[in-house]
Write an enzyme that holds these catalytic residues in place. Structure first.
Site, PDB file in Angstrom:
ATOM      1  N   LYS A 171       0.627  57.998 -57.159  1.00 50.28           N
ATOM      2  CA  LYS A 171       1.222  57.315 -56.004  1.00 50.28           C
ATOM      3  C   LYS A 171       0.410  57.672 -54.758  1.00 50.28           C
ATOM      4  O   LYS A 171       0.406  58.815 -54.318  1.00 50.28           O
ATOM      5  CB  LYS A 171       2.663  57.795 -55.783  1.00 50.28           C
ATOM      6  CG  LYS A 171       3.349  57.024 -54.657  1.00 50.28           C
ATOM      7  CD  LYS A 171       4.498  57.791 -54.031  1.00 50.28           C
ATOM      8  CE  LYS A 171       4.060  58.732 -52.935  1.00 50.28           C
ATOM      9  NZ  LYS A 171       3.523  58.082 -51.725  1.00 50.28           N
ATOM     10  N   GLU A 244      -2.103  71.409 -53.117  1.00 42.76           N
ATOM     11  CA  GLU A 244      -3.210  71.583 -52.161  1.00 42.76           C
ATOM     12  C   GLU A 244      -2.653  71.175 -50.809  1.00 42.76           C
ATOM     13  O   GLU A 244      -2.435  69.995 -50.557  1.00 42.76           O
ATOM     14  CB  GLU A 244      -4.398  70.693 -52.538  1.00 42.76           C
ATOM     15  CG  GLU A 244      -5.066  71.046 -53.844  1.00 42.76           C
ATOM     16  CD  GLU A 244      -5.822  72.352 -53.818  1.00 42.76           C
ATOM     17  OE1 GLU A 244      -5.907  72.994 -52.746  1.00 42.76           O
ATOM     18  OE2 GLU A 244      -6.317  72.749 -54.882  1.00 42.76           O
ATOM     19  N   CYS A 278      -8.297  68.771 -44.701  1.00 45.19           N
ATOM     20  CA  CYS A 278      -7.509  70.005 -44.871  1.00 45.19           C
ATOM     21  C   CYS A 278      -8.360  71.229 -44.602  1.00 45.19           C
ATOM     22  O   CYS A 278      -7.943  72.150 -43.922  1.00 45.19           O
ATOM     23  CB  CYS A 278      -6.928  70.044 -46.273  1.00 45.19           C
ATOM     24  SG  CYS A 278      -8.184  69.867 -47.549  1.00 45.19           S
ATOM     25  N   GLU A 374      -1.630  73.092 -37.258  1.00 47.95           N
ATOM     26  CA  GLU A 374      -2.753  72.312 -37.788  1.00 47.95           C
ATOM     27  C   GLU A 374      -2.863  71.004 -37.000  1.00 47.95           C
ATOM     28  O   GLU A 374      -1.996  70.148 -37.084  1.00 47.95           O
ATOM     29  CB  GLU A 374      -2.512  71.996 -39.269  1.00 47.95           C
ATOM     30  CG  GLU A 374      -3.687  71.284 -39.906  1.00 47.95           C
ATOM     31  CD  GLU A 374      -3.379  70.753 -41.301  1.00 47.95           C
ATOM     32  OE1 GLU A 374      -2.221  70.451 -41.604  1.00 47.95           O
ATOM     33  OE2 GLU A 374      -4.342  70.632 -42.076  1.00 47.95           O
TER      34      GLU A 374
END
Ligand code: NAD
Length: 470
Positions: A171, A244, A278, A374
């Site tokens: 997905k 992750e 990331c 972040e």
């Protein structure tokens, strides 16, 4: 005419009853319509994957290797078209480390993984018996992906799963579903119906995947907040998981460094994909003695990096992918300004689309949101330090633990710092470099498990011991 995209279920292209519009983040133009899968579509996809697993699990190693190479051939043949679609829906340029680069990564990872294999280990063979350790596939793998590197991350999930005999339901992110839907439609031709399925929809579809009793493993790449939900939900059926998650990678620049010489490496370690990576460098700690020079060198370098519409091959950086992320980045910079930080360049978005200019922020401290959270955008806070031990404590002081880097010409000094940094990967004089033979993953809240390398492949298998009497 607007293309209405379809889902791949049991080798068929399946249309949905409802759709969402996907718009180009550079100019707002409609790119295509993404299907919104119902629960019935998901159940069909999982049932097809379950059925296909019964034979795919016993396919030969050679057949699976050949299928993965065929997928790489298909990717090569369609790379140009997929790159254009990726640029239109994600925003990243065709040029630079953009869509063509991402397609190159997809092909490279697929070829490498095709050539990997997991051998049977002989643990004992003597008068006490013969004990073998096999690696067997888990079953149906549910893959959930984010919007920053949609195709490459899909490949990282799908290929090792299939290579080891699992079947897959993937997905994509609701922000960037089209290129994944198209890519899976194309590469699923290389395997029997049901081995590789793709459904698209909103976040709730992801949640349904993590709850589905017939899915044996979930591989998830996305934010920490969602990762925690995935882990909690997967615990109900004790699924295997690989997570992750987000990073807030620190870089520490030691005083011996020549700022001009390392500006390019730091810049691209941070601004790759407009910071929407990331494992990008997201906070830079620079020794007091070279602080001003480093700020200047980075500002000079940034001045010559073209950002703009990704279809123009002169541009190497694109917009933020969506409004939510654009507002988040804007908010963090405004907060930094309000705290008294100094904007070296950028800091004021102008024009259409979700373009946020390359922004370097000086005179900023730990505790400011732009440092602690972040940012996931083209903004780098540069923090001054005097004592190395303080910089190391700052680097380790957050919940993140994806990558970190140390920059120095003194290999011994760099190694000493590397040993003290809490991260899945520590780079020396580089940042954000990954390779298919090198395990990659986060520690602390940045993830669970690794992808790539032998360990990454093993993560798609269960250990099965065959213990025979002598
Ligand atoms: P996100 O967590 O919002 O979404 C990721 C995916 O999860 C999407 O497909 C989304 O639909 C799905 N999802 C949302 N809610 C869900 C739920 N409750 N259950 C299951 N699935 C659900 O992340 P994002 O904003 O798309 O991606 C950005 C984040 O991803 C950043 O934090 C970035 O650092 C991280 N990321 C990590 C890596 C890595 O390898 N460590 C790589 C890329 C991105």
């Amino acid at each position: 005419m607007t293309t209405q995209y379809t889902m791949t279920i049991n080798g068929q292209q399946v249309a949905a009853d409802s759709h969402s519009e996907i718009n180009n983040p550079s100019n707002g133009e409609l790119v295509g319509l993404s299907p919104q899968a119902s629960t019935a579509h998901l159940n069909d996809a999982v049932a097809a994957a379950e059925k296909a697993f019964q034979s795919w699990r016993f396919s030969s190693d050679d057949d699976r290797k050949a299928a993965c190479h065929t997928m790489a051939d298909i990717l090569e043949a369609n790379a140009g078209d997929l790159a254009v679609l990726l640029t239109k829906e994600q925003g990243k340029p065709l040029a630079g480390m953009g869509s063509n680069f991402e397609l190159g990564g997809c092909i490279g990872w697929t070829r490498y993984t095709a050539e990997q294999s997991l051998e049977v280990k002989l643990l004992q063979d003597n008068e006490g018996g013969r004990i073998e350790q096999h690696r067997v596939p888990i079953g149906v793998v549910g893959s959930i992906t984010p919007w920053n590197w949609p195709l490459m991350i899909a490949i990282w999930h799908v290929i090792p799963a299939i290579r080891t005999g699992n079947t897959v339901v993937i997905k994509p992110s609701p922000y960037t579903p089209l290129s994944t839907l198209k890519m899976i439609e194309l590469i699923s031709e290389a395997v029997p119906p049901g081995v590789l399925n793709c459904v698209a929809g909103g976040n709730e579809l992801g949640a349904e995947i993590t709850q589905h009793p017939a899915i044996g493993k979930v591989v998830f790449t996305g934010s920490i907040a969602t990762g925690k939900k995935v882990m909690a939900s997967a615990s109900e059926t004790l699924k295997a998981i690989t997570l992750e998650l987000g990073g807030n990678d620190p870089g520490i620049v030691l005083p011996d460094v020549d700022p001009k010489a390392m500006a390019e490496g730091i810049f691209w370690g941070s601004f790759i994909n407009s910071g929407q990576t990331c494992g990008a460098l997201k906070r830079l700690y620079v020794h007091d003695s070279i602080y001003d020079e480093t700020c200047q060198a980075l500002t000079d370098f940034a001045a010559n990096v073209p950002m703009g519409d990704g279809m123009d091959e002169n541009n190497v950086l694109g917009p933020l992918q969506n409004e939510m992320q654009f507002n988040k980045v804007k908010d963090l910079v405004e907060d930094a300004k309000a705290q008294g930080a100094r904007i070296l360049c950028g800091g004021e978005p102008t024009g259409q689309g979700y373009f946020y200019p390359i922004t370097l922020v000086a005179d900023i401290k730990d505790g400011t949101r732009l440092v602690d959270e972040e940012q996931f955008g083209p903004v780098l806070p540069i923090i001054r330090y005097s004592e190395l031990s303080d910089a190391i404590a700052s680097a380790n002081g957050l919940e993140y633990g994806l990558d970190a880097s140390v920059w120095s010409t003194d290999a011994e000094a760099a190694a000493k710092v590397a040993a003290q940094l809490e991260a899945g990967t520590v780079f020396i004089n580089k940042h954000a470099e990954i390779a298919p033979h090198v395990p990659f993953g986060g520690i602390k809240c940045s993830g669970l498990g690794v992808e790539f390398g032998e360990e990454g492949l093993e993560a798609y298998t269960n250990i099965k011991i065959v213990n025979a009497a002598a």
